[in-house]
Design an enzyme around this catalytic site. Structure first.
Site, mmCIF file in Angstrom:
data_model
loop_
_atom_site.group_PDB
_atom_site.id
_atom_site.type_symbol
_atom_site.label_atom_id
_atom_site.label_comp_id
_atom_site.label_asym_id
_atom_site.label_seq_id
_atom_site.Cartn_x
_atom_site.Cartn_y
_atom_site.Cartn_z
ATOM 1 N N GLY A 282 -10.264 -2.245 3.957
ATOM 2 C CA GLY A 282 -10.680 -3.635 4.153
ATOM 3 C C GLY A 282 -9.505 -4.496 3.723
ATOM 4 N N TYR A 283 -9.751 -5.553 2.981
ATOM 5 C CA TYR A 283 -8.648 -6.410 2.546
ATOM 6 C C TYR A 283 -8.098 -5.883 1.214
ATOM 7 C CZ TYR A 283 -9.550 -9.441 6.430
ATOM 8 O OH TYR A 283 -9.676 -9.932 7.712
ATOM 9 N N TYR B 193 -3.670 -7.080 16.575
ATOM 10 C CA TYR B 193 -3.810 -6.169 15.424
ATOM 11 C C TYR B 193 -5.071 -5.300 15.563
ATOM 12 C CZ TYR B 193 -3.821 -4.941 10.379
ATOM 13 O OH TYR B 193 -3.817 -4.297 9.169
ATOM 14 N N ILE C 71 0.848 -1.197 0.000
ATOM 15 C CA ILE C 71 0.000 0.000 0.000
ATOM 16 C C ILE C 71 0.883 1.247 0.000
ATOM 17 C CG2 ILE C 71 -1.714 1.301 1.339
ATOM 18 C CD1 ILE C 71 -2.819 -1.400 2.327
#
Ligand code: NDP
Length: 248
Positions: A186-187, A155, A16
Site C-alpha cells: 500500500g502506501y 502506474y 524500499i
C-alpha cells in the site's frame, strides 16, 4: 539456515530497496543493489555508509528500462560475483497526471521503468536459475495495480501488468525450482510518497484501516519470506502489504 545466495535488488538504493537489501543481508544473502546510472555518486555514498554499518553491499549500474543495459548488468554481476539466485524487481517511478492531461512521455516512461523492466531484467536470469534448479523472483507491484488509482493510469496499468507477468513466468518456471511472486505494498513512507502533497497524503492515510503508512521494513520482511530457501511451494502469488486498505 539459508545458504549464501546471491541477491540482486533493482532500485536497491531507494527507500524500499534499501530496506530489502538490509533484510536480505541479515538473512545471510550476498546483496547487490542496482542503481540508475546517472546516480553513481549517490550510489557510492549509499554503499560507503552501509559498509560503515557492516553491510558488505555491492552496487551495479543499470537503466532497467533498457534491455541492453539490463543485459550488461547481469553480465557484469555474473562475471564478478556469480549467478544471481534471488532477483527483486523493485525499481520504479511515478509520473502522475489524469489521463486527460497525461503526455505520451509520461505514459511511456512509467510503462518502461515499471513493467518493461521486469522483462528486461528477469529475462537475463531465467536460464541460469533454471539450469541451477533454484531461483526466487519477486516483483514489487502496488495496491494501485490491484484497485487502480485516480491520476495513475500509467502506474496502475504497469503495476497490474506485473501481476500477469508474475503468473505467466511462475508457470514457465514452476518445474525448475524457481518461484515467481509479487508483493503489492500500500502506501509506504519513502521519497516516493513524500512527494505526494501533504493534504492528499493525509486523505490517503484516512483510507487505511491501520491508520498509517507502512515502513519499508514491513515490505522487506515479506520479500525475505518469499525468497527464503524454505518457501518452496508458493509461486504465482501476490502478497498485499497494505494495512487493510484493499483486501483480496
Ligand atoms: P524510491 O524512489 O525511493 O526508489 C525507487 C528506486 O528505483 C530508486 O532507487 C530509483 O533510482 C530507481 N529507479 C528509477 N528508475 C530507474 C531506472 N530506469 N533504472 C534503474 N533504477 C531506477 O521509491 P520506493 O522505494 O518507494 O519504491 C520502490 C518500489 O516500490 C517501486 O517499484 C514502487 O513503485 C513500489 N511501491 C512503492 C510504494 C510507496 O508507497 N512508496 C507503494 C507501492 C509500491 P533514482 O532514485 O536514482 O532515480
Amino acid at each position: 539456515m539459508n545458504p549464501k545466495r546471491i541477491a540482486l535488488v533493482t532500485g536497491g538504493t531507494g527507500g524500499i530497496g534499501t530496506a530489502i537489501c538490509i533484510a536480505l543481508a541479515e538473512q545471510g544473502r550476498k546483496v547487490i543493489a542496482g542503481y540508475y546510472p546517472p546516480e553513481k555518486e549517490q550510489a557510492q555514498a549509499w554503499q560507503r555508509s552501509h559498509r560503515e554499518r557492516g553491510y558488505d553491499f555491492e552496487i551495479v549500474a543499470c537503466d532497467v528500462a533498457d534491455f541492453e543495459s539490463s543485459q550488461q548488468m547481469l553480465h557484469d554481476v555474473e562475471n564478478t560475483i556469480g549467478p544471481v539466485d534471488i532477483l527483486v524487481n523493485c525499481a520504479g517511478i511515478t509520473r502522475d497526471r489524469t489521463l486527460q492531461r497525461m503526455t505520451p512521455e509520461q505514459w511511456d516512461s512509467v510503462l518502461r521503468t515499471n513493467l518493461d523492466s521486469a522483462f528486461n531484467v528477469t529475462r537475463q536470469v531465467v536460464e541460469s536459475m533454471s539450469t541451477k534448479g533454484f531461483g526466487r523472483i519477486v516483483n514489487i507491484s502496488s495496491v494501485n495495480g490491484q484497485k487502480g488509482q485516480f491520476g495513475q493510469a500509467n502506474y496502475s496499468a504497469a503495476k497490474a501488468g506485473l501481476h500477469g507477468f508474475t503468473k505467466a513466468v511462475a508457470q514457465e518456471l514452476a518445474a525448475k525450482g524457481v518461484t515467481v511472486n509479487s508483493v503489492s505494498p500500500g502506501y509506504v513512507k519513502t521519497d516516493m510518497t513524500d512527494a505526494i502533497p501533504e493534504d492528499i497524503r493525509d486523505a490517503i492515510i484516512q483510507q487505511v484501516p491501520m491508520g498509517r503508512m507502512a515502513t519499508p521494513e514491513e515490505v522487506a520482511y515479506v520479500v525475505c519470506f518469499l525468497t527464503d530457501d524454505r518457501n518452496t511451494y508458493m509461486t504465482g502469488a501476490n502478497l498485499p502489504v497494505n494495512g487493510g486498505m484493499y483486501m483480496t
